[in-house]
Scaffold this active site. Structure first.
Site, PDB file in Angstrom:
ATOM      1  CB  SER A 192      -0.928   0.017   1.214  1.00 28.12           C
ATOM      2  OG  SER A 192      -1.966  -0.897   1.035  1.00 28.12           O
ATOM      3  CE1 TYR A 210      -4.024  -1.170  -5.025  1.00 25.77           C
ATOM      4  CE2 TYR A 210      -4.738  -3.471  -4.910  1.00 25.77           C
ATOM      5  CZ  TYR A 210      -4.363  -2.299  -4.288  1.00 25.77           C
ATOM      6  OH  TYR A 210      -4.320  -2.249  -2.910  1.00 25.77           O
ATOM      7  CE1 TYR A 268      -5.111   1.931   4.140  1.00 27.99           C
ATOM      8  CE2 TYR A 268      -3.490   0.902   5.564  1.00 27.99           C
ATOM      9  CZ  TYR A 268      -3.938   1.240   4.309  1.00 27.99           C
ATOM     10  OH  TYR A 268      -3.199   0.893   3.220  1.00 27.99           O
ATOM     11  CE  LYS A 279      -3.769   0.680  -1.036  1.00 29.93           C
ATOM     12  NZ  LYS A 279      -4.434   0.289   0.223  1.00 29.93           N
ATOM     13  CB  VAL A 297      -0.045  -5.958   4.148  1.00 36.77           C
ATOM     14  CG1 VAL A 297      -1.344  -5.448   4.692  1.00 36.77           C
ATOM     15  CG2 VAL A 297      -0.066  -6.124   2.657  1.00 36.77           C
TER      16      VAL A 297
HETATM   17  O1  DON Z   1      -4.519  -4.719  -1.953  1.00 39.91           O
HETATM   18  C1  DON Z   1      -4.012  -5.236  -0.969  1.00 39.91           C
HETATM   19  O2  DON Z   1      -4.689  -5.776  -0.088  1.00 39.91           O
HETATM   20  C2  DON Z   1      -2.508  -5.201  -0.823  1.00 39.91           C
HETATM   21  N1  DON Z   1      -1.887  -5.307  -2.108  1.00 39.91           N
HETATM   22  C3  DON Z   1      -2.052  -3.932  -0.153  1.00 39.91           C
HETATM   23  C4  DON Z   1      -2.690  -3.693   1.200  1.00 39.91           C
HETATM   24  C5  DON Z   1      -1.820  -2.948   2.145  1.00 39.91           C
HETATM   25  O3  DON Z   1      -0.624  -2.885   2.012  1.00 39.91           O
HETATM   26  C6  DON Z   1      -2.495  -2.372   3.334  1.00 39.91           C
HETATM   27  N2  DON Z   1      -1.564  -1.653   4.169  1.00 39.91           N
HETATM   28  N3  DON Z   1      -1.192  -1.732   5.265  1.00 39.91           N
END
Ligand code: DON
Length: 427
Positions: free
Chosen positions: A63, A188, A239, A66, A257
């Protein structure tokens, strides 16, 4: 001398020996990460890099991608077109929440998955591969080296991307997603699978801290786009713990993540940490603690700003002239102090010297304020001389380069007036 910076970073890493939480498991490949990895990198705006721990270990950006893709979407489509599809309100929801605004159908912000998928779809490119390639080029330019995609993580995430797929189809039903949802989620997911180190992320964050410019002077993002991105990171980057974060650490940030976490102190520094165990919000547990400690030790919090310098201007008498010696970088508040000094000059024809030898930078507003002050001194009858060896007051915009560069008499030039200053401040 050995710089204490590195010693400090080692001490900092040592202070978070205790860890808690779990490595992300909803993407099977991420579960294989070594949970004990711990690294940190701090990048200054002029290109210095300090790092400690597992600073060369690669992990996927997830993320943290983003905000950078959001910037690219704005650059490609313009801010209005992006705002029409993605809001900028903190959601208070988890990153993968299936939530869109009831009235408008827009995802609440570009940091949650729904908004990030919509932002990815706004990047120019015919298909997933083309968009991902442009995004990879952008991240590489920001990181200062060629990055690549971790194909194993990409395949692993794509095979379990049902939730993101649901989000994309939902976005299309409310008219907020262009193109084929499956293709968009594929692109994505590639964007999230870019492999980075904390050094890469610290440098990418330092570009945001520098208003969109790399240490080499490459203006990657327009400053207004950069400001938009940082604002959204500050309010939505963490978040449903964004409020906690803003009060306890107080800088724009973004987590991923895979265990990465970046923070941007505007105008000063970009910081990245990596530790894969996550807290219940999906943020790196030790990463959050490291930032809390750094805020405590280094005074990073945006809401605890340093006061502007008081010694910015002093008045001396030299050879019958009043000399205003000015020092330091100039912004609105410093320029206001300088004007206060000018205002003390009694009306008359006594010479006044404005000495900018120790000023290397003035932002647009400060430059206009100074020019207006100089114009008024001139109007009052003073013979104004300007020492500006660094060309601080000269710019194409003011057309003043020739008149004010170097030690030259100031005459005939009418700079921007104060109403213009006020409208520039609003822009
Ligand atoms: O879309 C997803 O769920 C993952 N590629 C990225 C989510 C993420 O990194 C949330 N952050 N803490």
């Amino acid at each position: 001398m050995r710089t204490p910076m590195i010693d400090y970073l080692h001490l900092l890493l040592g202070s978070v020996a205790e860890d808690a939480g779990e490595v992300a498991s909803y993407i099977p490949e991420l579960e294989l990460a070594d949970p004990d990895r711990l690294g940190i990198a701090v990048a200054t705006l002029d290109g210095e890099m300090y790092a400690a721990g597992d600073a060369d270990v690669e992990f996927t950006i997830q993320s943290i991608s983003k905000p950078f893709t959001y910037a690219l979407a704005i650059a490609d489509q313009g801010l209005d077109a992006v705002l029409e599809r993605i809001d900028v309100e903190p959601s208070g929801d988890a990153f993968n929440e299936i939530s869109l605004d009831r009235g408008t159908g827009r995802p609440r912000n570009p940091m949650i998955n729904a908004g990030a998928i919509a932002a990815h779809a706004l990047v120019r490119g015919d298909d997933a591969e083309a968009r991902a390639e442009r995004i990879l080029d952008l991240y590489s330019r920001l990181a200062g080296r060629r990055l690549s995609i971790a194909e194993d993580v990409f395949e692993s995430e794509l095979s379990t991307a049902d939730r993101n797929m649901a989000l994309a189809y939902m976005l299309r039903t409310v008219g907020k997603l262009r193109g084929d949802p499956a293709d968009v989620v594929r692109g994505y997911t590639r964007q999230c699978s870019v492999s980075v180190t904390v050094r890469d992320l610290a440098r990418m964050s330092a570009v945001l801290a520098a208003g969109g410019r790399t240490p080499e002077g490459d203006q990657v993002f327009d400053p207004a786009v950069n400001r938009q991105v940082l604002s959204v990171m500050a309010t939505c980057g963490m978040y449903n713990s964004a409020g906690d974060w803003l009060t306890s650490v107080g800088i724009p940030a973004k987590s991923g993540v895979a265990g990465g976490l970046v923070g941007v102190l505007p105008g000063q520094v970009g910081i990245a940490v990596f530790s894969p165990r996550l807290d219940p919000h999906g943020n790196s547990t030790r990463g959050v603690r490291l930032f809390e400690r750094m805020n405590h030790d280094l005074g990073l919090h945006l809401m605890a700003p340093a006061e502007s310098a008081r010694s910015v201007s002093r008045r001396l008498e030299r050879d019958g002239a009043a000399v205003h010696e000015i020092a330091g970088d100039l912004h609105f508040t410093e320029a206001e102090r300088v004007l206060r000094g000018f205002a003390l000059e009694p009306v008359g024809d006594a010479p006044v010297v404005v000495d900018l030898d120790r000023v290397h930078r003035a932002n647009d507003i400060a430059r206009r304020m100074l020019l207006e002050g100089i114009r008024r001194l001139h109007e009052d009858g003073h013979d104004v001389r300007i020492v500006d060896p660094w060309g601080v007051l000269g710019s194409a915009e003011t057309g003043s380069g020739e008149l004010v560069r170097g030690e030259q008499a100031h005459g005939g030039y009418v700079p921007a007036s104060f109403p213009d200053v006020a409208s520039a401040a609003r822009a």
